[in-house]
Structures are given as C-alpha cells and as structure tokens.
Write an enzyme that holds these catalytic residues in place. Sequence first.
Site, PDB file in Angstrom:
ATOM      1  N   ASN A   1      17.759  26.284   9.171  1.00 37.76           N
ATOM      2  CA  ASN A   1      16.798  25.440   8.458  1.00 37.76           C
ATOM      3  C   ASN A   1      15.471  25.411   9.205  1.00 37.76           C
ATOM      4  OD1 ASN A   1      18.951  23.538   9.701  1.00 37.76           O
ATOM      5  ND2 ASN A   1      17.395  22.040   9.266  1.00 37.76           N
ATOM      6  N   ASP A   2      14.943  24.273   9.521  1.00 35.17           N
ATOM      7  CA  ASP A   2      13.532  24.143   9.914  1.00 35.17           C
ATOM      8  C   ASP A   2      13.054  25.128  10.990  1.00 35.17           C
ATOM      9  OD1 ASP A   2      14.585  21.898   8.710  1.00 35.17           O
ATOM     10  OD2 ASP A   2      13.923  20.512  10.247  1.00 35.17           O
ATOM     11  N   PRO A   3      11.820  25.638  10.827  1.00 34.27           N
ATOM     12  CA  PRO A   3      11.170  26.329  11.944  1.00 34.27           C
ATOM     13  C   PRO A   3      10.816  25.286  13.003  1.00 34.27           C
ATOM     14  CG  PRO A   3       9.615  26.044  10.123  1.00 34.27           C
ATOM     15  CD  PRO A   3      10.950  25.543   9.644  1.00 34.27           C
TER      16      PRO A   3
ATOM     17  N   GLN B   1      16.238  25.686  13.562  1.00 34.34           N
ATOM     18  CA  GLN B   1      17.496  24.955  13.437  1.00 34.34           C
ATOM     19  C   GLN B   1      18.559  25.937  12.952  1.00 34.34           C
ATOM     20  OE1 GLN B   1      17.628  20.862  13.399  1.00 34.34           O
ATOM     21  NE2 GLN B   1      16.566  21.853  15.091  1.00 34.34           N
TER      22      GLN B   1
ATOM     23  N   SER C   1      14.811  18.846  15.061  1.00 38.49           N
ATOM     24  CA  SER C   1      13.503  19.515  15.067  1.00 38.49           C
ATOM     25  C   SER C   1      12.491  18.945  16.052  1.00 38.49           C
ATOM     26  CB  SER C   1      12.923  19.494  13.655  1.00 38.49           C
ATOM     27  OG  SER C   1      13.659  20.400  12.885  1.00 38.49           O
TER      28      SER C   1
END
Length: 579
Positions: free
Chosen positions: A67-69, A84, A128
């Site tokens: 998922n998230d950068p 992530q 994050s």
Amino acid sequence: MNFFSKILSLLLGFALFSPFINNGVVFVHALPKFYPELQSLNRADDAVIKPLHRTRFHFQPRRHWINDPNGPMYFNGIYHLFYQYNPKGAIWGNIVWAHSVSRDLVNWKALKHAIYPSKPFDINGCWSGSATVLPGNKPVILYTGIDPQNRQVQNYAIPANLSDPYLTDWIKPDDNPIVDPDSGVNASAFRDPTTAWLSDSGHWKTIIGSKRRKRGVAYLYRSRDFVKWTKAKHPLHSAPNTGMWECPDFFPVPLSGNQGLDVSVTGNLVKHVLKVSLDVTRYEYYTVGKYYHERDRYVPDNTSVDGWNGLRYDYGNFYASKTFYDPAKKRRVLWGWANESDSAVDDVSKGWAGIQAIPRTVWLDPNRKQLLQWPVEELNRLRGKQVKLSHQKLYKEQHVEVKGITAAQADVEVTFSFSSLDKAEPFDPSWVDAQAVCGKLGSKVQGGVGPFGLLTLASENLEEFTPVFFRIFKAHHNHVVLLCSDASSSSLKKEGLYKPSFAGFVDIDLSSKKLPLRTLIDHSVVESFGGGGKICITSRVYPTKAVFGDAHLYVFNNGTEAITVDYLSAWSMTSATVN
Ligand code: DQQ
C-alpha cells in the site's frame, strides 16, 4: 455524486472495505480490512504469481500486498522508495517498510526491509511516514509505530551506515517513541508524520494526521533536535466533517514556473499545498493556500474548496500519496498508491496486490488555483516503437484503430480539436458529481461535443474496453469539460470486480478549441493526464480478452460534432526492471 451516493457506490463495488453505520451515516472501514484467514504463512514463490495483469513499467514488488508509498527521497544520486508491505501475503497485514532504490525513478532494485516490527514501540506494525534529509546530508525517517496497546506512536529511524550508497540498514534508536498520543488525542487516529521543515527560528516542524470526532486534524509538532518534540497549541489546520486525515502532505510551490522547492522554503513568492487522504471515502483532496509560518497556521485560498468536494490529485484509484523534493532535477515528485479493484480472494489467487502510480512532477498551474501533474520525464526512456496519426477526422459513432504498437503496454499522447461548441449538450446544474455523470452517460450515450477520446485495452470486437474521454457541456455562463475513465465495460469477468466510471470536471480554457490527453496503459492500469496535467484519473482494470497481443487501441467519437485528431503519437513501452 453526493457523499452518500459516493459511499454507497464504494460499498456496492468495493469488496475490500466493509461498512458500518453510525448515527445514520454509512462509513467504510478505516484501514484496509485484515483477513486473518487469508494470510498465508508460506511465501508465495514466483511459480504461483499470476502474471496476467501484472504491470510492466509501474512499480510493484515481485509478490504480495503493497500500500502507501513511504519516505520517498533522493540521497547521493539515488532515489529511495519505501512502501507499506505485507511479507506474508497478498492482503493487508504484518506491515513493514519495504525498500527499493533507483537511479532514474523507473528501474528499481529491491533491498531488504528497512523497518519492521521488533521493538515495543512498533511491535504491532510499522505504518506510514516520511523522510527528511537533515543538514549535513543526514536522512531521518519519521514513521508511525503500533505499540503493544495498539496505540499509534511516532518513531524515528536513521541509517546504520551513511557511507552505504543504498542505505540498506536502518537503526531505530532506543529513545523511541519520540511522540506519544497525549490525553487530548485519539490514540487510534494519530499517524503518518510528514517530511519535517525547518523554520527561521531553528525549529523543525512536522504534522501528524488525526481526527477529533468527525473533524479532520493536522497536529503540528516542533523540535530543535529532531528527538524531543512538543505539540503546538493549535493544529496547523483542520476541517469539519472530513473524518480521519491520513497521510497528510504539506509543501511549498513557487508562484510561477514548474520547479519544485525544498519543503522549508516560505515567503511571498510561494504558495503552500496541504493534501489529506480521507479515510472515510478513500479519496484524497488538496487545497492551495498560505502558510503563516510565524503563527504556524495554514489558510486555504478562497478558490480552494476545503472538504469532500475539494481538488483531487487524481479522480480515480490513487491514495495515501506523498511528494518529495528532488534536488538533482529541482522538481517536486508525487507518488501515490493504486490499489487493486478486484476482490481479496482474487488477490490471494494472483499472489500480489497493489502498485504505485507512475511518479509525477507537480507544480502550480499559472492560474494559481490548482496543481499540474506530468509523468516524470525519465519514463520517456521506455518509449519504443512509435506510431503517429494526424489530421484524422472522427465523425459521430466512428472509431479508428491505432495499429502497430503493443496496445496493452503503451504511452499515448493525443490532441483533439473541434471547430465549434454549438452542439454542446446543456449542463444540468444539479450535476455536482462528475463520477455520477460519467456513470449515467458513459461513452455509449451519444452527445454533442463528445464523448471523444481513446478506447484503451479494447478487445477486437469491443466486448471489453476502457474508454478515456472528454465530454463538453454548455452551462449558463461557460462550458464544462468532463474527463471520464470508465471501467464499466473493462472486463467480461462478472464477479468481484469494482468497475467505477471515474471522472472529474476540469477547469480548462477552450479558446484554442483543442483538448490534449496523455494515457499510460500498462496491462491492468490506465493512467490519464487530461488538459496537459490539469486532471488525472487512474483506473485499475482486469480484461480477459484484451490482454497482451490481443489488446487494441482506438480513437473514437460519439458526439454529433466532428472531432479531429490533430496529432497522435503512441509508443510501445518496453518493460522496466522493477524489483
Ligand atoms: N496506511 C497505513 C497508515 C495510513 C494508511 C497503514 C493509509 O499509516 O494511515 O498501512 O492507507
């Protein structure tokens, strides 16, 4: 679409999020759902990874969920991207910071995980955060750890060896956590610290996303030494009824020109941008405004809507985004996560889930009301065989094939023109939601000026296609331009797919009677930049027939006004080396 219909369409279509109802308001689940029964204990090996819809020039790991950068940065000639990652399966869970490095933002080498649960302050997850390069060229990561009580605390990590060009190993010092949720803060909604900026007073400042009841909040913290942080009396900014603000991002942009700026630049020659990712809708919005650095308050301009209907980086599948300043090319680069639109069961069977959208350079539109975005220039190095069209007339109900390129893996730049707007359909002022308009009219309902655009990932007989198209309406005082990326006919697969008709209205000058569009097509992603980067839409799609050599690309017009393809260039894209 209003808030409720947006949520409903999410619920109907998006298997990943489950609903709950609170005071009559339907919410979707905060974080991606955790499926204990689907977590695999054995690593999926390459043999079981399904290649069909894997992308070839977008960023994705070899297997499993992303998922998230996180913490993108440039350091000594190398770009770093952390993200992530679930090392154990293709659904969300067991989150670590995976790490890749690149010299060109296109080809990536995977390294070992940089940060993973190992200490009380992050034993239940490493969520994050961001990187800041401190004076003396010393990177530091700020990230959210989940502690044994499942509280969200903020931690820091530093490279173990600054002379290692890849910064492979990271140390989490024992004085973590450096920020605990205080009694006034909701400990389960307190996360995602931003890149810190340095003020004239010598203080470092960062914001942390949160909520107070239904109010989205960006708490501000200050520090002199990056280790002892104090919460400011007032948040940097907050907005009612927006819910949890995940992954805030706050940065300056120059008033003119397309250069990026280091995050610490303030003054009269810049505006600031605050972006938040809304947990409730899973969409992001941003405002352009002024940062009063002496008072540490951010005030959006009156041209920026601060809330659900605000400006979006991307009107499609793009979330938890983050920018960084690239000093080598003096640009600000945006990364965003494009989640799958299939089901969790599909993801487990594919052995992988999630990609990052192509990194984009962002800068302020000369109208100073919004940002412009464009794929980083390095992507052009993947352009292979090129085909061109020019002065191609498209009469109503006509489509023309763009032959000779790999249509499942392509980059297309096109400029459409029309000679008159007289036939533009009337705009109904109740149409506030572009996605609902696109869902209603789509590419198949004939219009006046438009729909015209590209049919991407199309099967030969158009049983499957993802159209990306403009449609121009006549409102009372002006014209309204809609860009759609419509996944509703993208796949013959019936079950488990979310096929939204993503769309946005774009504020664009039509006096030239031209509309440019660039679309990147990469097997299961169609990423479009309309009006020279004024509006972007990313769709994830899963064709069954329009795959590999059986995918086709067309230009089309389904409006009564004839359209001309002034100029079109399409390239087969070679595959990048990604992880
Ligand atoms: N993803 C992370 C959180 C963040 C969310 C957890 C956004 O830190 O708020 O994987 O997608």
